[in-house]
Design a protein around this motif. Structure first.
Motif, PDB file in Angstrom:
ATOM      1  N   VAL A  13       0.837  -1.209   0.000  1.00  0.00           N
ATOM      2  CA  VAL A  13       0.000   0.000   0.000  1.00  0.00           C
ATOM      3  C   VAL A  13       0.875   1.264   0.000  1.00  0.00           C
ATOM      4  N   PHE A  14       2.038   1.218   0.610  1.00  0.00           N
ATOM      5  CA  PHE A  14       2.936   2.383   0.624  1.00  0.00           C
ATOM      6  C   PHE A  14       3.487   2.683  -0.771  1.00  0.00           C
ATOM      7  N   ASN A  15       3.474   1.654  -1.633  1.00  0.00           N
ATOM      8  CA  ASN A  15       4.054   1.825  -2.965  1.00  0.00           C
ATOM      9  C   ASN A  15       3.009   1.781  -4.078  1.00  0.00           C
ATOM     10  N   GLY A  16       1.732   1.894  -3.683  1.00  0.00           N
ATOM     11  CA  GLY A  16       0.687   1.958  -4.701  1.00  0.00           C
ATOM     12  C   GLY A  16       0.416   0.638  -5.396  1.00  0.00           C
ATOM     13  N   LEU A  17       0.589  -0.479  -4.668  1.00  0.00           N
ATOM     14  CA  LEU A  17       0.449  -1.807  -5.268  1.00  0.00           C
ATOM     15  C   LEU A  17      -0.733  -2.564  -4.675  1.00  0.00           C
ATOM     16  N   HIS A  18      -0.944  -3.726  -5.251  1.00  0.00           N
ATOM     17  CA  HIS A  18      -1.878  -4.694  -4.694  1.00  0.00           C
ATOM     18  C   HIS A  18      -1.070  -5.746  -3.936  1.00  0.00           C
ATOM     19  N   GLY A  19      -1.615  -6.188  -2.828  1.00  0.00           N
ATOM     20  CA  GLY A  19      -0.933  -7.238  -2.074  1.00  0.00           C
ATOM     21  C   GLY A  19      -1.941  -7.975  -1.226  1.00  0.00           C
ATOM     22  N   ILE A  20      -1.656  -9.230  -0.975  1.00  0.00           N
ATOM     23  CA  ILE A  20      -2.582 -10.022  -0.152  1.00  0.00           C
ATOM     24  C   ILE A  20      -1.858 -10.660   1.012  1.00  0.00           C
ATOM     25  N   ARG A  21      -2.488 -10.549   2.176  1.00  0.00           N
ATOM     26  CA  ARG A  21      -2.104 -11.347   3.337  1.00  0.00           C
ATOM     27  C   ARG A  21      -3.134 -12.473   3.410  1.00  0.00           C
ATOM     28  N   PRO A  22      -2.758 -13.654   2.912  1.00  0.00           N
ATOM     29  CA  PRO A  22      -3.716 -14.762   3.006  1.00  0.00           C
ATOM     30  C   PRO A  22      -3.773 -15.276   4.443  1.00  0.00           C
ATOM     31  N   SER A  23      -4.762 -16.048   4.739  1.00  0.00           N
ATOM     32  CA  SER A  23      -4.769 -16.746   6.023  1.00  0.00           C
ATOM     33  C   SER A  23      -3.636 -17.762   6.030  1.00  0.00           C
TER      34      SER A  23
END
Lengths: 563, 563
Positions: A247-257
């Protein structure tokens, strides 16, 4: 004054990473200081690249894989373009720990030969360069995880037979999918930090605003992908370490379970702490790329090779149901309902984050979706339990690894939190408190079925990822916006919404504060310094809802972009 | 000599359970001592029942549910028959902690009214009596878990608002399925024992051979179901506590992997120890009944109500694939392959268990299946890690709960193992060692694909559940045959094979031993004392393979019965 031995080692290691960059890719002219040029993405980095390299590297991972798995682009050309751009990125913001471009180019040639022979790709990531946080072991490549004491060792152990030959399970699977591995990215020593700082590469700045941090702990991933030196990569997240740099770099990212993406055979901090497991997850520039990477790894059946992975293949039925809901909601928006939580009761986010959240809320409401207010069991409980968990060992693991070289921790890295090591009963009590909190949160989630009008509880919750749009170095004081979801083990996808704008995001006068911490973070805000920093949010769902949340985040982020 | 207050409390509690039995169901004549009559199942208990009660109670849970869900039998008649038989069972072997027959009969009436009104059952367990280990909370009923200090409290806490009103999640789900709850069964205090002994009900003997133990810790379940005082029930298993009493009493039982059957809101020992989680699982007299109970619970979506439950519904595709393999293997037995491990390298099982294993092996070989020898990573490692885990708190939890009343632990119950409480680093080291062992075992399992001829690794492994067929009181010295699978978190189903027979199972002379423990257990064997005890085995599979292992255990146990 003599240079301590650990500093010489660190300097030599830093130099060796620079030396791995071919001279043709060195930036010879001086790089303007951040005060003159904050943003080195876009046109600044493009000046060092050919039009063809720009064409390749500015397509997203999904688009690249479409080309490389169909033979339209060779793995070699794509790999070379990304090696070049990653080399530039590193010179701009120090985002690499390891660069192994030669072996990557060899691998790309092998993949091209495979395609030529079999007339088909090796796997769904055939020819796609993929970057890795420097916790994953790649044969022939070192893993320091930012510790000077790990140089020339295997995880700090001298003469360990695994050194140089062992590979993490995720790496094995990426190879099986046809991905090309070519670099490993920077992390803060200990991994327990929302910035990326260590005594080897020093500091990784935010390429969108070099006055700020790229986030952490998967900070090198965030910076590299933002500079398009990688189309996508894998980080890890125990308190926000994928989501924060994304989010700090304007991206998408996922923290999966926990249990979806394999962690087996990766280096880690405080390994064996199993109250809150660190999880691995991808970062990428688009939602569809995130899905590609996530789904591809699951196709390798990690549960047959990682004892902590769950036998949960990509559930196409859940994906399709969610896509159907999204499609139906175009005609009947009451089919989908969201919740929003604008602050966590402890700290009010800075204006750019508040505005990002407003943009999402207004977008969803304009589309006709119900957006309810989220009033869950106190997040303070979650954050307190998460912090207690991170400090179970009283810093013993970190102190041991710093002690291997004698280096001192960078000032942002707080070792152990000043508390003594916990015993079995205290740990068990934390585990019970965690489960009780999870149960309360689950019951609250269920209860929203009465409020949504869909017949279901809310489909996802919109929430800040951090109080700030990136962060001024040394000013990351509240990780609670991300760590609460690690405590819950919920699925969370972050996506970009807007950028901090000093004209829109002036500091608002406030007289009352939620806490001393709230006041401190309020005072840290400087509209001018933050100007330009990416501001995104997270959309979280229940545990193990990756298929659903990836589709919903794609929908919401696209809706935001198109408004 | 004065009676200590805890003893008066315990005596009163024991009497109150007896008092809950209506006088019409009391056994007035003297019960013959075990030396005169070992086996009180079958004709002995039948003498107190009407032919209709025998007809009802000697059908299995699956068969009963077929009748009660279609209105052929009323819930009331079935419930009354089981209350009567459970009352008799308790008088014979002390297998109940709580009997709440009146509320069960009221519930049965409500279910009959529901059926009359709606012309359909409330759920798949409509009208089926289900017994519960005394860890599950039922409103209006006490939970002592065998601790005198829990009498008149909620889990040892005086004036807790949950007392008498709180229900465990499994209980809520069973009610939703239409099951009738009517009794809670005996456990050893602390639950950490392979026998069932506590200062309240004293000792639960094995109804098939009252010289022996019924096993533990779900011992009351095992004894009650063997006496057909229950058609099926739920126990828990952290080291063998479902499988041991199931196999000691000639029953089927499953230890599922963690996260399938809800544990939320159940009382427990050492709650919050999360290296090896205790899991809940059913016991029943037939394989099909075990499947019915397991599948029914999953239909309630426990993952929406228990934060530790996994979103894994009953996977019909895996069930069907396995059934297809079984059917195909009738024509082509090479479709299924098993492994067998006759001893764990530490202790050689007694003759009845060795013979039971031989019977299964010969049956499978006669059917034409490949049965390979199982040579996994040393089980001693697993057993050592499991024991270390059970002793993390150095006995603090057990001492606290014994201390509430001042009672002393029964001699079989070893509190803490004499080791001090472990700290965070030591616990983390155990967690890492556990994961490494799991990884080695997983890799070994994968490697058997080269040996089976099916193209897959082995489908299941046959293994003793304990070194003995039931056990002489105070002689349960090696729990490693069951605890190794808790450490691995593997799915294991036990089923009956034969009974100890003094004529077939004479002690064999041995001169060498695997260990001192092996010699001790060898010397404990007495063919005469063990005569008649049920001897079964476990069939285990990988983690989260419940659908597959339930079908395979049904197949193998039926094959054994038909030979």
């Amino acid at each position: 004054m003599t240079i301590p031995p650990w500093k010489s080692l660190a300097d030599a290691k830093r130099q060796s990473t620079l030396d791995a960059i071919p001279s043709k890719w060195r930036i010879e002219e001086p790089i303007p200081p951040p005060t003159e040029l904050r943003d080195v993405t876009g046109s600044y980095i493009q000046q060092f690249l050919s039009p063809r390299e720009i064409e390749i590297t500015e397509l997203d991972a999904y688009g690249i894989a479409e080309k490389t798995t169909t033979g339209q682009w060779t793995a070699l050309e794509v790999t070379e373009a990304f090696c070049h751009r990653a080399a530039l990125a590193h010179q701009l913001v120090h985002c690499l720990h390891e660069a192994f471009f030669d072996s990557a180019l060899e691998e790309a040639k092998r993949l091209d030969a495979y395609f030529a022979e079999h007339k088909k790709p090796l796997g769904p990531l055939h020819g796609l360069p993929v970057s890795l946080k420097d916790q994953f072991h790649v044969k022939g490549v070192e893993t320091t995880m930012g510790y000077v004491g790990w140089i020339d060792t295997f995880q700090g152990i001298k003469d360990d037979p695994r050194r140089g030959v062992f590979e993490s399970e995720l790496v094995r699977e990426l190879r099986g999918l046809g991905a090309v591995l070519y670099c490993k990215t920077s992390v803060p020593a200990t991994l327990m930090c929302g910035e990326t700082v260590n005594n080897i590469i020093t500091y990784t700045h935010n390429p969108k605003n070099r006055l700020l941090s790229c986030g952490g702990s998967s900070g090198g991933e965030g910076a590299l992908i933002a500079l398009k030196g990688s189309p996508g990569g894998f980080g890890t997240d125990i308190g926000g370490s994928v989501r924060i740099p994304a989010v700090f770099n304007g991206l998408h990212g996922i923290r999966p379970s926990a249990g979806r993406i394999p962690y087996e055979g990766a280096a880690n901090s405080m390994d064996g702490q199993n109250t809150i497991l660190s999880v691995s997850g991808p970062l990428a520039s688009t939602a569809r790329s995130l899905q590609l990477l996530f789904k591809a790894v699951l196709s390798q059946q990690p549960w047959l090779h990682d004892p902590l992975a769950l036998e949960l293949p990509w559930r196409s039925d859940i994906e399709q149901e969610t896509r159907a809901l999204v499609e139906q909601s175009a005609k009947d928006p009451s089919k989908l309902a969201f919740a929003i939580m604008k602050n966590d009761g402890m700290v009010v986010p800075h204006p750019p984050i508040a505005r990002a959240l407003d943009i999402v809320e207004q977008t969803l409401k304009r589309l006709g979706h119900k957006v309810i207010e989220w009033n869950p069991p106190s997040h303070a409980t979650a954050v307190k339990l998460a912090s207690a968990t991170y400090n179970f060992d009283g810093g013993a693991d970190a102190l041991y690894h710093f002690g291997l070289s004698g280096e001192g921790p960078p000032s942002q890295i707080i070792v152990g939190g000043g508390t003594p090591q916990k015993n079995a009963l205290e740990i068990a009590q934390t585990n019970v408190a965690k489960r009780e909190y999870q149960k309360q949160y689950m019951d609250y989630w269920n209860s929203t079925a009465d409020l949504t009008g869909t017949g279901r509880p809310v489909d996802g919750v919109l929430f800040p990822t951090a109080p700030h749009a990136a962060v001024v170095p040394t000013q990351y004081h509240h990780v609670g916006y991300s760590s609460c979801l690690n405590l819950l083990d919920y699925t969370s996808v972050v996506f970009p919404v807007t950028n901090a704008d000093k004209n829109l995001d002036a500091a608002q006068p406030r007289e009352t504060f939620l806490s001393e911490l709230d006041e401190k973070i309020y005072k840290d805000y400087d509209a001018d310094v933050y100007d330009g920093a990416p501001a995104g949010v997270q959309l979280f769902g229940r545990r193990l809802q990756e298929e659903k949340m990836l589709v919903l985040a794609e929908y919401v982020s696209a809706a935001v972009r198109s408004t």
